[in-house]
Design a protein around this motif. Sequence first.
Motif, PDB file in Angstrom:
ATOM      1  N   LEU A   1     -10.360  -4.172  -1.835  1.00 27.90           N
ATOM      2  CA  LEU A   1     -10.488  -3.169  -2.897  1.00 27.90           C
ATOM      3  C   LEU A   1     -11.576  -3.492  -3.908  1.00 27.90           C
ATOM      4  O   LEU A   1     -11.847  -2.688  -4.801  1.00 27.90           O
ATOM      5  CB  LEU A   1      -9.145  -3.004  -3.607  1.00 27.90           C
ATOM      6  CG  LEU A   1      -7.981  -2.575  -2.705  1.00 27.90           C
ATOM      7  CD1 LEU A   1      -6.690  -2.455  -3.507  1.00 27.90           C
ATOM      8  CD2 LEU A   1      -8.283  -1.268  -1.994  1.00 27.90           C
TER       9      LEU A   1
ATOM     10  N   PRO B   1      -7.471   6.332  -6.372  1.00 29.07           N
ATOM     11  CA  PRO B   1      -6.053   6.513  -6.073  1.00 29.07           C
ATOM     12  C   PRO B   1      -5.602   7.939  -6.359  1.00 29.07           C
ATOM     13  O   PRO B   1      -5.939   8.512  -7.393  1.00 29.07           O
ATOM     14  CB  PRO B   1      -5.369   5.526  -7.019  1.00 29.07           C
ATOM     15  CG  PRO B   1      -6.281   5.462  -8.206  1.00 29.07           C
ATOM     16  CD  PRO B   1      -7.675   5.822  -7.735  1.00 29.07           C
TER      17      PRO B   1
ATOM     18  N   LEU C   1      -4.003   4.060   2.784  1.00 26.99           N
ATOM     19  CA  LEU C   1      -5.336   4.643   2.713  1.00 26.99           C
ATOM     20  C   LEU C   1      -5.431   5.782   3.714  1.00 26.99           C
ATOM     21  O   LEU C   1      -4.946   5.665   4.848  1.00 26.99           O
ATOM     22  CB  LEU C   1      -6.413   3.605   3.051  1.00 26.99           C
ATOM     23  CG  LEU C   1      -6.521   2.361   2.174  1.00 26.99           C
ATOM     24  CD1 LEU C   1      -7.579   1.423   2.747  1.00 26.99           C
ATOM     25  CD2 LEU C   1      -6.856   2.723   0.733  1.00 26.99           C
TER      26      LEU C   1
ATOM     27  N   GLY D   1      -7.278   5.815  -1.658  1.00 30.03           N
ATOM     28  CA  GLY D   1      -5.956   5.250  -1.854  1.00 30.03           C
ATOM     29  C   GLY D   1      -4.919   6.341  -2.075  1.00 30.03           C
ATOM     30  O   GLY D   1      -5.147   7.281  -2.826  1.00 30.03           O
TER      31      GLY D   1
END
Length: 466
Positions: free
Chosen positions: A269, A276, A386, A393
């Motif tokens: 990440l 996200p 994912l 995300g």
Amino acid sequence: MSTGETPNRLSALRERASLTQQEVAVRLGAPVTAGQVSRWERGEVVPVPRYRRMLAQVFGVSVAELGLPATPPVPRSRSSAEDWFVADEQDSRVVESQDRWRATRAALNANRHQLAQVAAGLYPDHRLTDTGLIAGEGWIPDGPVDLAAVKLMEADASLSALDGSEREAARLLPDQSLMRPFPRYTTAVRDLARPRLFEDRHAWRLVGVDWSAGSLAFGDGTYFGFADVFESLAHELAYVALDADGRPVPVPSLRDLPFRRLVGSPFDLGRRPVMPAVSTLTIRRDGDAAEFLMHRRDPRAVAAAGGMLQVIPSGIFQPSSLLPAARAADFDLWRNIQRELAEELLGMPEADGHGRPVDYTSGPFGVLDEARDAGRVRVWCLGVALDALTLVGEILTVLVADADVFDHLAYDFVDRNDEGQVVAERFPFTAEGVRGLLGSGRVAPAGAGCLDLAWRWRDMLLPQQR
């Protein structure tokens, strides 16, 4: 032309699409303005072939249905210097490059489910069944986690090694002019295929998942910064895995995908900015019976997952406003779910990042808080994964509402929202209902992940009432 005769169908088509002249201009991109669109509609200036094609795409019709003259005349005088610029025809090589890019993007949006399955196959050890999601080691807990027990941590996020400007990503971009390609993927989307909802806003960046500590860590990012990477990854796979007509070709390997190969482990990440999104399966419980809602995303309105079914509410994890008070209050998964529910199901205006902080004590927010405190609304996190196609995300959650609370809110549910249509049919939360949807090939990966995990853990989420 006789008095009252309409010079073309542009105005009627625009009104049918519920668009203003300014919104049409924004979709076409600079240098087109609302004034230019107005002159086209009045017949004072006739758009050149490039803008005819773009107008047809915006309105969802053929070029012939625009009702424009077959051959644009060269006006004797220009109403402004802008008209000279807009009327200039691009070099055919630039037009060809842009048309090829648009065709790939159209094929991408028409085949996202299939492409997500192809992408998941590139990471066979991490597939989350057949949802189109992949999950890192320990990213899916052993069971649903009460949302109140999930700790959110703010972390410093250093600059990523990749940002979508790399040579491997630049190869995916069309020409902006004869000697210059578009600098970024989002710039190409803005100018060539802009959806209704396309704005660069602050959003939190996913930087850590640690279920042993029950925590998720986030830094700072922007939507365009994320999209330059995740949409480039999706475009690359569509270009390689589909032929010129959008039909599948032999499944590629990572060798054939230089930008994806450059990313390396999708679960690192820190190597790229990871956006996200919080997706929530909303279940109405009435005794031992349960049913859930779905949302059909409009491909004309959204940049990703257009035409697919998605759980509702669903949205990027981001603050409602840039004001410090909003940032502090909104760094909370429950608040994000509440806000998206109010926008997508109740038709409340979207918090665009520029207004006042949301008052979470009023309206549906207060109703939801009270019901949650009383145990009549329960919310869990099912894990993090994912989307294999984009490597975005996905924070997977489920909300179970008692029938009386759900029905109180449902009285004001809308049929449509800015992102698409709320499906009127409620789906039964049964083996047949869940498996039928998952096998349909119509559900976006995040929604499929929510359904798959919620059904797997149904006895914990919906214990039998005595």
